[in-house]
Design a protein around this motif. Sequence first.
Motif, PDB file in Angstrom:
ATOM      1  N   ARG A 197       0.833  -1.208   0.000  1.00 14.08           N
ATOM      2  CA  ARG A 197       0.000   0.000   0.000  1.00 14.08           C
ATOM      3  C   ARG A 197       0.868   1.259   0.000  1.00 14.08           C
ATOM      4  N   GLN A 198       1.954   1.265   0.758  1.00 15.26           N
ATOM      5  CA  GLN A 198       2.842   2.422   0.772  1.00 15.26           C
ATOM      6  C   GLN A 198       3.481   2.655  -0.596  1.00 15.26           C
ATOM      7  N   ILE A 199       3.918   1.569  -1.231  1.00 19.19           N
ATOM      8  CA  ILE A 199       4.550   1.702  -2.546  1.00 19.19           C
ATOM      9  C   ILE A 199       3.518   2.150  -3.588  1.00 19.19           C
ATOM     10  N   GLN A 200       2.321   1.565  -3.520  1.00 21.58           N
ATOM     11  CA  GLN A 200       1.252   1.936  -4.450  1.00 21.58           C
ATOM     12  C   GLN A 200       0.904   3.416  -4.310  1.00 21.58           C
ATOM     13  N   SER A 201       0.840   3.892  -3.073  1.00 22.64           N
ATOM     14  CA  SER A 201       0.540   5.302  -2.832  1.00 22.64           C
ATOM     15  C   SER A 201       1.634   6.199  -3.395  1.00 22.64           C
ATOM     16  N   PHE A 202       2.886   5.804  -3.180  1.00 21.81           N
ATOM     17  CA  PHE A 202       4.018   6.568  -3.718  1.00 21.81           C
ATOM     18  C   PHE A 202       3.937   6.617  -5.247  1.00 21.81           C
ATOM     19  N   TYR A 203       3.631   5.488  -5.848  1.00 23.01           N
ATOM     20  CA  TYR A 203       3.521   5.362  -7.311  1.00 23.01           C
ATOM     21  C   TYR A 203       2.484   6.324  -7.867  1.00 23.01           C
ATOM     22  N   ARG A 204       1.292   6.265  -7.356  1.00 21.21           N
ATOM     23  CA  ARG A 204       0.207   7.061  -7.933  1.00 21.21           C
ATOM     24  C   ARG A 204       0.298   8.547  -7.600  1.00 21.21           C
ATOM     25  N   ARG A 205       0.900   8.876  -6.463  1.00 19.14           N
ATOM     26  CA  ARG A 205       1.054  10.299  -6.140  1.00 19.14           C
ATOM     27  C   ARG A 205       2.202  10.939  -6.895  1.00 19.14           C
ATOM     28  N   ARG A 206       3.239  10.167  -7.187  1.00 19.61           N
ATOM     29  CA  ARG A 206       4.452  10.744  -7.769  1.00 19.61           C
ATOM     30  C   ARG A 206       4.560  10.561  -9.282  1.00 19.61           C
ATOM     31  N   TYR A 207       4.055   9.451  -9.793  1.00 17.99           N
ATOM     32  CA  TYR A 207       4.174   9.195 -11.225  1.00 17.99           C
ATOM     33  C   TYR A 207       2.964   9.801 -11.948  1.00 17.99           C
ATOM     34  N   THR A 208       3.012  11.119 -12.104  1.00 20.81           N
ATOM     35  CA  THR A 208       1.947  11.836 -12.793  1.00 20.81           C
ATOM     36  C   THR A 208       2.485  12.416 -14.093  1.00 20.81           C
ATOM     37  N   ALA A 209       1.583  12.660 -15.040  1.00 16.79           N
ATOM     38  CA  ALA A 209       2.011  13.112 -16.366  1.00 16.79           C
ATOM     39  C   ALA A 209       2.873  14.378 -16.330  1.00 16.79           C
ATOM     40  N   PRO A 210       2.546  15.408 -15.550  1.00 15.38           N
ATOM     41  CA  PRO A 210       3.386  16.612 -15.551  1.00 15.38           C
ATOM     42  C   PRO A 210       4.806  16.374 -15.045  1.00 15.38           C
ATOM     43  N   GLN A 211       5.042  15.256 -14.334  1.00 17.86           N
ATOM     44  CA  GLN A 211       6.365  14.951 -13.797  1.00 17.86           C
ATOM     45  C   GLN A 211       7.198  14.094 -14.744  1.00 17.86           C
ATOM     46  N   ILE A 212       6.653  13.763 -15.909  1.00 12.74           N
ATOM     47  CA  ILE A 212       7.308  12.783 -16.785  1.00 12.74           C
ATOM     48  C   ILE A 212       7.792  13.420 -18.081  1.00 12.74           C
ATOM     49  N   VAL A 213       8.994  13.052 -18.468  1.00  8.05           N
ATOM     50  CA  VAL A 213       9.564  13.423 -19.771  1.00  8.05           C
ATOM     51  C   VAL A 213       9.893  12.133 -20.518  1.00  8.05           C
ATOM     52  N   ILE A 214       9.416  12.045 -21.735  1.00  5.94           N
ATOM     53  CA  ILE A 214       9.771  10.925 -22.613  1.00  5.94           C
ATOM     54  C   ILE A 214      10.752  11.448 -23.647  1.00  5.94           C
ATOM     55  N   ALA A 215      11.861  10.745 -23.804  1.00  2.00           N
ATOM     56  CA  ALA A 215      12.899  11.175 -24.745  1.00  2.00           C
ATOM     57  C   ALA A 215      13.300  10.005 -25.630  1.00  2.00           C
ATOM     58  N   ALA A 216      13.569  10.302 -26.896  1.00  3.62           N
ATOM     59  CA  ALA A 216      14.004   9.271 -27.840  1.00  3.62           C
ATOM     60  C   ALA A 216      14.994   9.881 -28.812  1.00  3.62           C
ATOM     61  N   ALA A 217      15.988   9.101 -29.206  1.00  2.00           N
ATOM     62  CA  ALA A 217      16.994   9.565 -30.159  1.00  2.00           C
ATOM     63  C   ALA A 217      17.379   8.430 -31.083  1.00  2.00           C
ATOM     64  N   GLY A 218      17.544   8.756 -32.360  1.00  2.00           N
ATOM     65  CA  GLY A 218      17.915   7.764 -33.354  1.00  2.00           C
ATOM     66  C   GLY A 218      17.144   7.982 -34.641  1.00  2.00           C
ATOM     67  N   ASN A 219      17.007   6.935 -35.419  1.00  2.00           N
ATOM     68  CA  ASN A 219      16.300   7.028 -36.702  1.00  2.00           C
ATOM     69  C   ASN A 219      14.801   6.961 -36.435  1.00  2.00           C
ATOM     70  N   LEU A 220      14.192   8.127 -36.318  1.00  2.00           N
ATOM     71  CA  LEU A 220      12.785   8.197 -35.934  1.00  2.00           C
ATOM     72  C   LEU A 220      12.118   9.403 -36.569  1.00  2.00           C
ATOM     73  N   ASP A 221      10.799   9.407 -36.479  1.00  2.00           N
ATOM     74  CA  ASP A 221       9.990  10.548 -36.902  1.00  2.00           C
ATOM     75  C   ASP A 221       9.246  11.062 -35.672  1.00  2.00           C
ATOM     76  N   HIS A 222       9.401  12.341 -35.385  1.00  2.00           N
ATOM     77  CA  HIS A 222       8.844  12.895 -34.151  1.00  2.00           C
ATOM     78  C   HIS A 222       7.334  12.705 -34.069  1.00  2.00           C
ATOM     79  N   ALA A 223       6.632  13.054 -35.128  1.00  2.00           N
ATOM     80  CA  ALA A 223       5.168  12.956 -35.097  1.00  2.00           C
ATOM     81  C   ALA A 223       4.718  11.513 -34.856  1.00  2.00           C
ATOM     82  N   ALA A 224       5.439  10.571 -35.443  1.00  2.00           N
ATOM     83  CA  ALA A 224       5.087   9.162 -35.255  1.00  2.00           C
ATOM     84  C   ALA A 224       5.321   8.743 -33.803  1.00  2.00           C
ATOM     85  N   VAL A 225       6.415   9.222 -33.181  1.00  2.00           N
ATOM     86  CA  VAL A 225       6.693   8.891 -31.785  1.00  2.00           C
ATOM     87  C   VAL A 225       5.589   9.446 -30.890  1.00  2.00           C
TER      88      VAL A 225
END
Length: 449
Positions: A197-225
Motif C-alpha cells: 500500500r505504501q509503494i502503491q501510494s508513492f507510485y500514484r502520487r508521484r508518477y503523474t504526467a506533468p512529472q514525466i519526460v519521454i525522450a528518444a533519439a535515433g532514426n525516428l519521426d517525431h510525429a510518429a513517436v
Amino acid sequence: MTSSEAARPAGGAARAVTRTLSDDPLGGTVRRTVLPSGLRVLTEAIPAMRSVSFGIWVAVGSRDETGPQAGAAHFLEHLLFKGTNKRGALEISSEIEAVGGETNAFTTKEYTCYYARVLDEDLPLAIDVMCDLVADSVLAAPDVETERGVILEEIAMHDDEPGDEVHDLFARAVYGDHPLGRLISGTDETVTPMTRRQIQSFYRRRYTAPQIVIAAAGNLDHAAVVKLVRQALRGTPLDTDPAVPAPHRSATPAVRTRPAATVVEPKETEQAHVILGCPGIDRLDERRFALGVLNNVLGGGMSSRLFQEIREQRGLAYSVYSYASQYADSGLFAVYAGCAPGKVDEVLDLTRAELARVAATGITEAELARGKGMSKGSFVLGLEDTGSRMSRLAKGELLYGNLMPVDELLARVDAVTLDDVNALAADLLGRPMSLAVVGPFDESAFAVR
C-alpha cells in the motif's frame, strides 16, 4: 517554451503543442511536444543511425521520500518490470529481447529512468512496452515480496563493495539526515517493513504526467513517436485531464550541510577507501563550466595533478580521482583514493597539500587549456550513441528546463578564463573538508584537520 504553452488554448479544446528546439549541425533535429496532460515528449532524429534509444524519465528520486519511505523510489523501479494489466514480467522482457533489444532502469536521488534500445523498426514495440510498464503496473503482492528479497540482497551486496560504500558514507558525512545523505536503495530497516500500500501510494502520487519526460533519439519521426506514445498511454492513469508540465526542481532554499566531519566504517579490507571533500555548487551555478575544468586539472585523468603525484610519481594508490556531483540546490566536490591501509596518512597529506596549493596559487595557462580540451572532448565523444543523446534530451528538459545547443555548450567552456577557475578554486578548495573512510580503522585513527 514556457509551461503555459501546454495549457488549454483560449476558445478551444486542449491540444498537444509541438516546437522545434534545434537543428544542430553536430546532431539531429530536436523537437518537443507537450501533451494536454502535461507530459513532454522530446526526440532527436538522427537518420544515419539504425537504432533508437527510448526513455521515460520521472522527476522523482530518493530525495523525495520521507524517512520511513527510504528506498520506495528504488523499490518501485524494480516492481514496474514485474507486470501490468496487459503483460506479465516474462512478456515485458521477452518481447524486447525477441527483437534483439534491451531494457533497463535506474534510480537516482532526483529522478528515475526506464529505457529501451532497439532497432529503428522495432520502436513501436518499445514504446508500447515501456509506456505500459511505467503507466499501468499492477504491483502484485507476491511480486512485492519477491523484489523485497532481491533488494535486500542488493543492499547486502553493496555493503560488500567498500569502494562503492565510501561514496554513500561521504554523502552522509556532508548531508547528515537530509534525504541527499541517505542511500538510494534504502536500508534493511526501511525496506523490510515497507508495504504494498505504501509503494502503491508513492507510485500514484508521484508518477503523474506533468512529472514525466519521454525522450528518444535515433532514426525516428517525431510525429510518429508522439502518436505512438499517445496510443500507448490511452486509458491508463497517465491519460489525465489537461495540466501543465511541472517546473524543474527549485534551487531554493539551499540544502544545509553539516560542519566538516570524519566518518569511518571499520572493515577488515585489504585496501582502504578514502574520500576527502566538501559541499560544492548546484547544477545551475554559472561556475559549473569552470568547475569542470578545475576537476579535470585536479583529478580528472591520467595527466591530472593528483594522479601524477599520488600514483605515477609515488605509486601510493592504484585509483585516485576527483569528481563533482551537482543537484538542484547543492553539490559535492571530492577526491577518492584506494590504497593500502598503511599508506592512507601519506595519501591524505598529499591530497590536502595539493588542494591547498591550487586554492592558494591556482592553475596554469597550460592546465587551463588541457582542462578545457578534456571537457569539450568528453562531451562531444559522449554523443556518439543514441543512448547518450536520449539522456541529454531528458536531462536538459527535466533538470535544466532547457536544452543547450552543443555549439553553445562548447562556447561556454571556451569562455572559461584562468581567473574564473582560480577564483572558484580559492572558494571551493578553501572550504572545511569532510573525510569518509572504509577500512581497518576506527574513528580515533583520524582527526579532523
